[in-house]
Design an enzyme around this catalytic site. Structure first.
Site, PDB file in Angstrom:
ATOM      1  N   SER A  32       2.687  -2.218  10.318  1.00  0.00           N
ATOM      2  CA  SER A  32       4.126  -2.197  10.617  1.00  0.00           C
ATOM      3  C   SER A  32       4.835  -3.514  10.316  1.00  0.00           C
ATOM      4  O   SER A  32       5.746  -3.896  11.041  1.00  0.00           O
ATOM      5  CB  SER A  32       4.373  -1.766  12.067  1.00  0.00           C
ATOM      6  OG  SER A  32       3.862  -0.465  12.291  1.00  0.00           O
TER       7      SER A  32
ATOM      8  N   HIS B 223      -9.828   0.868   4.228  1.00  0.00           N
ATOM      9  CA  HIS B 223      -8.572   1.068   4.965  1.00  0.00           C
ATOM     10  C   HIS B 223      -8.818   1.997   6.161  1.00  0.00           C
ATOM     11  O   HIS B 223      -9.652   2.903   6.083  1.00  0.00           O
ATOM     12  CB  HIS B 223      -7.507   1.663   4.038  1.00  0.00           C
ATOM     13  CG  HIS B 223      -6.158   1.686   4.677  1.00  0.00           C
ATOM     14  ND1 HIS B 223      -5.768   2.712   5.500  1.00  0.00           N
ATOM     15  CD2 HIS B 223      -5.150   0.788   4.674  1.00  0.00           C
ATOM     16  CE1 HIS B 223      -4.556   2.438   5.959  1.00  0.00           C
ATOM     17  NE2 HIS B 223      -4.157   1.284   5.468  1.00  0.00           N
TER      18      HIS B 223
ATOM     19  N   GLU C 159      -7.308   4.455   7.243  1.00  0.00           N
ATOM     20  CA  GLU C 159      -7.193   5.901   6.967  1.00  0.00           C
ATOM     21  C   GLU C 159      -8.445   6.425   6.274  1.00  0.00           C
ATOM     22  O   GLU C 159      -8.861   7.565   6.495  1.00  0.00           O
ATOM     23  CB  GLU C 159      -5.911   6.159   6.156  1.00  0.00           C
ATOM     24  CG  GLU C 159      -4.678   6.037   7.064  1.00  0.00           C
ATOM     25  CD  GLU C 159      -3.457   5.400   6.426  1.00  0.00           C
ATOM     26  OE1 GLU C 159      -3.328   5.417   5.196  1.00  0.00           O
ATOM     27  OE2 GLU C 159      -2.625   4.855   7.185  1.00  0.00           O
TER      28      GLU C 159
ATOM     29  N   GLY D 168       1.539   2.120  10.746  1.00  0.00           N
ATOM     30  CA  GLY D 168       2.444   3.267  10.651  1.00  0.00           C
ATOM     31  C   GLY D 168       3.076   3.657  11.983  1.00  0.00           C
ATOM     32  O   GLY D 168       3.654   4.732  12.103  1.00  0.00           O
TER      33      GLY D 168
ATOM     34  N   GLU E  19      -6.103  -5.282  10.044  1.00  0.00           N
ATOM     35  CA  GLU E  19      -5.084  -4.272  10.321  1.00  0.00           C
ATOM     36  C   GLU E  19      -5.451  -3.510  11.592  1.00  0.00           C
ATOM     37  O   GLU E  19      -6.232  -2.551  11.537  1.00  0.00           O
ATOM     38  CB  GLU E  19      -5.008  -3.278   9.154  1.00  0.00           C
ATOM     39  CG  GLU E  19      -4.633  -3.905   7.839  1.00  0.00           C
ATOM     40  CD  GLU E  19      -4.054  -2.862   6.900  1.00  0.00           C
ATOM     41  OE1 GLU E  19      -2.845  -2.938   6.628  1.00  0.00           O
ATOM     42  OE2 GLU E  19      -4.782  -1.957   6.481  1.00  0.00           O
TER      43      GLU E  19
ATOM     44  N   ASN F 258       0.870  -1.180   0.000  1.00  0.00           N
ATOM     45  CA  ASN F 258       0.000   0.000   0.000  1.00  0.00           C
ATOM     46  C   ASN F 258       0.902   1.224   0.000  1.00  0.00           C
ATOM     47  O   ASN F 258       1.440   1.601   1.037  1.00  0.00           O
ATOM     48  CB  ASN F 258      -0.912  -0.045   1.235  1.00  0.00           C
ATOM     49  CG  ASN F 258      -1.840   1.148   1.302  1.00  0.00           C
ATOM     50  OD1 ASN F 258      -1.867   1.981   0.400  1.00  0.00           O
ATOM     51  ND2 ASN F 258      -2.609   1.229   2.381  1.00  0.00           N
TER      52      ASN F 258
ATOM     53  N   LYS G  43       0.110   4.188  -0.382  1.00  0.00           N
ATOM     54  CA  LYS G  43      -0.590   5.370   0.161  1.00  0.00           C
ATOM     55  C   LYS G  43      -0.304   6.600  -0.713  1.00  0.00           C
ATOM     56  O   LYS G  43      -0.129   6.452  -1.932  1.00  0.00           O
ATOM     57  CB  LYS G  43      -0.199   5.588   1.631  1.00  0.00           C
ATOM     58  CG  LYS G  43      -0.385   4.307   2.456  1.00  0.00           C
ATOM     59  CD  LYS G  43      -0.315   4.503   3.939  1.00  0.00           C
ATOM     60  CE  LYS G  43      -0.501   3.153   4.621  1.00  0.00           C
ATOM     61  NZ  LYS G  43      -0.555   3.253   6.076  1.00  0.00           N
TER      62      LYS G  43
HETATM   63  P1  PGA Z   1       2.271   0.184   7.644  1.00  0.00           P
HETATM   64  O1  PGA Z   1       0.843   0.358   6.905  1.00  0.00           O
HETATM   65  O2  PGA Z   1       2.862  -1.101   7.111  1.00  0.00           O
HETATM   66  O3  PGA Z   1       3.067   1.394   7.245  1.00  0.00           O
HETATM   67  O4  PGA Z   1       1.992   0.113   9.090  1.00  0.00           O
HETATM   68  C1  PGA Z   1       0.014  -0.728   6.702  1.00  0.00           C
HETATM   69  C2  PGA Z   1      -1.255  -0.282   6.011  1.00  0.00           C
HETATM   70  O5  PGA Z   1      -1.720   0.827   6.291  1.00  0.00           O
HETATM   71  O6  PGA Z   1      -1.817  -1.014   5.192  1.00  0.00           O
END
Ligand code: PGA
Length: 247
Positions: A210, A94, A96, A170, A164, A10, A12
């Site tokens: 992460s 997601h 976000e 993140g 997740e 991803n 982003k």
């Molecule tokens: P991250 O993000 O690996 O940076 O924690 C995962 C995601 O948002 O899918």
């Protein structure tokens, strides 16, 4: 039943043609396990670019889409447009989108239904926030989110469920392999009771939050962890190591 390991990246809202082009070159040249399905989630404006540059053995995903094919919805993109760029997947729900942009379960369900009807595969994301985990309601939260998705799915062969935990995204705080396995197992049980045993056995449940080259192997060894959705590390050469976590 064996479930093909699935690793999604991803990206982003990161990168530009230069840096993503370099990443794509690294991926195309990398040695990747042929038994793994790999899909890269590109920003919508770079979907065409990513699809034209990435080797065909890699899939591409949009990071969001709207719930209807076309119309007066300024700023949105439809599954039809995504498919027109040769892209076959979309990430929906997601954290976000849920927590920064306020998308509701209902909207995510409608998007899921429309994306699947349009022929896209859907990486459907669910996950609890830190206060929800600490309050002991992780299961309640992820089951409720999964129910809304399930109510909108007819063909589960095109769905990958991404667990997740929001507190792990993140933050550098990866869920422990035991924490991930525990929730994945419960989700599979939920699917067995509420959808069917066949779906419970065949749906890939992937972990996100992460994931790094350092944490991926032990997570991948868990019985119900069928892959990953990777944010930060998907922008680095380390993504190849994560793809090969099972190798
Ligand atoms: P991250 O993000 O690996 O940076 O924690 C995962 C995601 O948002 O899918």
């Amino acid at each position: 039943m064996s479930r093909k390991f699935f690793v999604g990246g991803n990206w982003k809202m990161n990168g530009d043609k230069k840096s993503l082009g370099d990443l794509i070159q690294t991926m195309n040249a990398g040695k990747v396990d042929a038994n793994v399905e790999v899909v890269c989630g590109a920003p919508s404006i770079y979907l065409d670019f990513a699809r034209s540059k990435l080797d065909q053995k890699f899939g591409v995903a949009a990071q969001n889409c709207y719930k209807v094919p076309k119309g007066a919805f300024t700023g949105e993109i439809s599954p039809a447009m995504i498919k027109d760029c040769g892209v076959n997947w979309v990430i929906l729900g997601h954290s976000e989108r849920r927590h920064v942009f306020g998308e509701s379960d209902e909207l995510i369900g409608q998007k899921t239904a429309h994306a699947l009807e349009s022929g896209l595969g859907v990486i459907a994301c669910i996950g609890e926030k830190l206060d929800e985990r600490e309050g002991g309601i992780t299961e309640k939260v992820v089951f409720a989110q999964t129910k809304v998705i399930a109510d909108n799915v007819k063909d589960w062969s095109k769905v990958v469920l991404a667990y997740e935990p929001v507190w792990a995204i993140g933050t550098g705080k990866t869920a422990s392999p035991q924490q991930a396995q525990e929730v994945h197992e419960k989700l599979r049980e939920w699917l067995k009771v509420n959808v069917s045993e066949a779906v419970a056995n065949s749906v890939r449940i992937i972990y996100g939050g992460s994931v790094t080259g350092g944490t991926c192997k032990e997570l991948a060894s868990q019985k119900d962890v069928d892959g990953f959705l990777v944010g930060g590390a998907s922008l680095k050469p380390e993504f190849i190591d994560i793809i090969n976590a099972k190798a």
